[in-house]
Design an enzyme around this catalytic site. Structure first.
Site, short mmCIF file in Angstrom:
data_model
loop_
_atom_site.label_atom_id
_atom_site.label_comp_id
_atom_site.label_asym_id
_atom_site.label_seq_id
_atom_site.Cartn_x
_atom_site.Cartn_y
_atom_site.Cartn_z
N ASP A 137 31.63 22.30 -54.80
CA ASP A 137 32.38 22.66 -53.74
C ASP A 137 33.92 23.15 -54.24
O ASP A 137 34.69 22.51 -54.36
CB ASP A 137 32.73 21.25 -52.87
CG ASP A 137 31.62 20.89 -52.20
OD1 ASP A 137 30.55 21.59 -51.79
OD2 ASP A 137 31.34 19.37 -51.89
N LYS A 176 24.58 21.49 -56.50
CA LYS A 176 24.54 21.88 -55.14
C LYS A 176 25.46 22.76 -54.64
O LYS A 176 26.79 22.61 -54.92
CB LYS A 176 24.60 20.51 -54.08
CG LYS A 176 24.50 20.62 -52.68
CD LYS A 176 24.36 19.52 -52.01
CE LYS A 176 25.90 19.12 -51.76
NZ LYS A 176 26.41 19.85 -50.57
N ASP A 220 22.48 24.01 -50.00
CA ASP A 220 23.09 23.18 -48.91
C ASP A 220 23.81 23.93 -47.93
O ASP A 220 24.95 23.81 -47.71
CB ASP A 220 23.89 21.91 -49.59
CG ASP A 220 24.07 20.80 -48.22
OD1 ASP A 220 23.26 20.86 -47.46
OD2 ASP A 220 25.13 20.20 -48.54
N LYS A 256 22.48 23.70 -44.72
CA LYS A 256 22.27 23.07 -43.37
C LYS A 256 22.00 24.03 -42.14
O LYS A 256 22.56 24.22 -41.28
CB LYS A 256 23.53 22.10 -42.98
CG LYS A 256 23.85 21.24 -44.06
CD LYS A 256 25.06 20.47 -43.61
CE LYS A 256 25.23 19.22 -44.75
NZ LYS A 256 25.96 19.63 -45.93
N PHE A 257 20.86 24.77 -42.38
CA PHE A 257 20.60 25.81 -41.42
C PHE A 257 20.25 25.14 -40.03
O PHE A 257 19.58 24.10 -40.09
CB PHE A 257 19.32 26.44 -41.94
CG PHE A 257 19.15 27.22 -43.03
CD1 PHE A 257 20.13 28.40 -43.18
CD2 PHE A 257 18.10 27.00 -43.90
CE1 PHE A 257 19.98 29.09 -44.27
CE2 PHE A 257 18.22 27.58 -45.31
CZ PHE A 257 19.21 29.03 -45.29
N VAL A 271 17.98 29.30 -33.82
CA VAL A 271 16.79 29.22 -33.11
C VAL A 271 15.94 29.44 -34.09
O VAL A 271 16.03 29.67 -35.35
CB VAL A 271 16.72 30.40 -32.25
CG1 VAL A 271 17.70 30.51 -31.11
CG2 VAL A 271 17.09 31.88 -32.88
N ARG A 303 30.08 6.65 -53.65
CA ARG A 303 31.63 6.18 -54.13
C ARG A 303 31.59 5.10 -54.68
O ARG A 303 31.00 3.93 -54.52
CB ARG A 303 32.45 5.98 -52.75
CG ARG A 303 32.64 7.04 -51.75
CD ARG A 303 33.68 8.09 -52.58
NE ARG A 303 33.73 9.53 -51.72
CZ ARG A 303 32.95 10.44 -51.76
NH1 ARG A 303 31.91 10.54 -52.60
NH2 ARG A 303 33.11 11.35 -51.13
N GLY A 312 30.32 14.58 -55.53
CA GLY A 312 31.10 15.54 -55.48
C GLY A 312 32.42 15.15 -55.90
O GLY A 312 32.84 15.14 -57.43
N ARG A 313 33.28 14.84 -55.27
CA ARG A 313 34.75 14.40 -55.64
C ARG A 313 34.82 13.50 -56.45
O ARG A 313 35.84 13.61 -57.35
CB ARG A 313 35.47 14.09 -54.49
CG ARG A 313 35.84 15.36 -53.59
CD ARG A 313 36.33 15.15 -52.19
NE ARG A 313 35.09 14.84 -51.16
CZ ARG A 313 35.16 14.51 -49.88
NH1 ARG A 313 36.24 14.48 -49.48
NH2 ARG A 313 34.30 14.21 -49.49
#
Ligand code: C5P
Length: 243
Positions: free
Chosen positions: A23, A45, A73, A75-76, A79, A187, A217-218
């Site tokens: 990210d 990712k 990633d 997240k579709f 419709v 975490r 990630g973080r």
């Protein structure tokens, strides 16, 4: 809750089980992270922030050229026909996993176009707790919602689900071992939970509960020495899967 019996036996190289959430704000920054992390991370990712750099696909191709695996990633949620067409385009790229965050018809549409791409259904975001679900109009426990969404996703042909490590053991207990569980919201005990993630577990608990992969990630990107942190997690993973 966590039992050794749920440990993944899928033939996944141990070092690919750690997925780094890249990210970051630009292609250059992304490449710098990959160079910096070196062998400590094999799977990346790319999420919404990276999509907004405008260089998402350049990064995908570059990661593939570096021998890295890629999880798109996005997240579709749209419709069904739009989801189908988006997945159809994506599966032509060198991408291993993609996420869909939708109802049955959306998941079905994604599965119909997936080719070799693995479709993971988002169950309940790890940043949501019981109170947040109430706000969204769901009168149920996160665990129940994760379970019912996972059950439907697998029936519809998804390859797996995204779920907190907290629910992994229950998913394995009720739905078996024959699907992927990818767990974000990892975490380490020392910085839990000082940010937006609410349903968190540590590295070992996620795998002992039955996760096949973790997304981090973080806790790595913000560590004083990110490569050392990633290697520390890899050592934990190696220890778990060795013995
Ligand atoms: O920084 P952190 O370890 O929280 O990163 C977790 C990553 O996993 C983020 O990129 C977030 O978008 C993603 N994710 C999540 N929960 C989900 C699905 C994806 O946290 N259910």
């Amino acid at each position: 809750m966590t039992t050794q019996g749920y440990l993944s036996t899928k033939p996944i190289p141990a070092r690919e089980r750690l997925i780094l959430a890249l990210d970051v704000a630009s292609l250059e920054e992304g490449k710098r992270w990959v160079d910096r992390l070196g062998d400590s991370v094999q799977f990346y990712k790319l999420g919404l922030q990276f999509l907004m750099t405008g260089q998402y696909f350049e990064m995908i191709d570059w990661l593939a050229s570096q021998g890295k695996k890629v999880f798109a990633d996005i997240k579709f949620f749209d419709v069904p026909e739009t989801v189908r067409l988006a997945v159809e385009q994506l599966q032509r790229r060198r991408v291993d996993f993609a996420t869909v965050h939708g109802n049955d018809a959306m998941l079905e549409a994604a599965v119909s176009a997936k080719g070799n791409l693995k479709i993971l259904a988002v169950t309940v975001l790890t940043s949501l707790d019981r109170g947040d679900l109430d706000d969204l109009g769901f009168q149920c426990d996160p665990e129940e919602l994760v379970l019912s969404r996972a059950r439907r996703a697998l029936k519809l042909g998804c390859d797996g689900v995204i779920s907190s490590g907290l629910e992994a053991a229950r998913l394995r207990g009720e739905l078996g071992a024959n699907f992927l569980v990818v767990s974000p919201g990892i975490r380490p005990v020392e910085n839990r939970p000082s940010d937006d993630q609410k349903r968190t577990v540590d590295v070992a608990d996620a795998f002992l509960g039955g996760a096949d992969y973790i997304v981090v990630g973080r806790p790595i990107r913000q560590a004083p020495d990110p490569r050392a942190k990633a290697e520390e997690m890899q050592a934990t993973i190696a220890g778990i899967f060795r013995g």
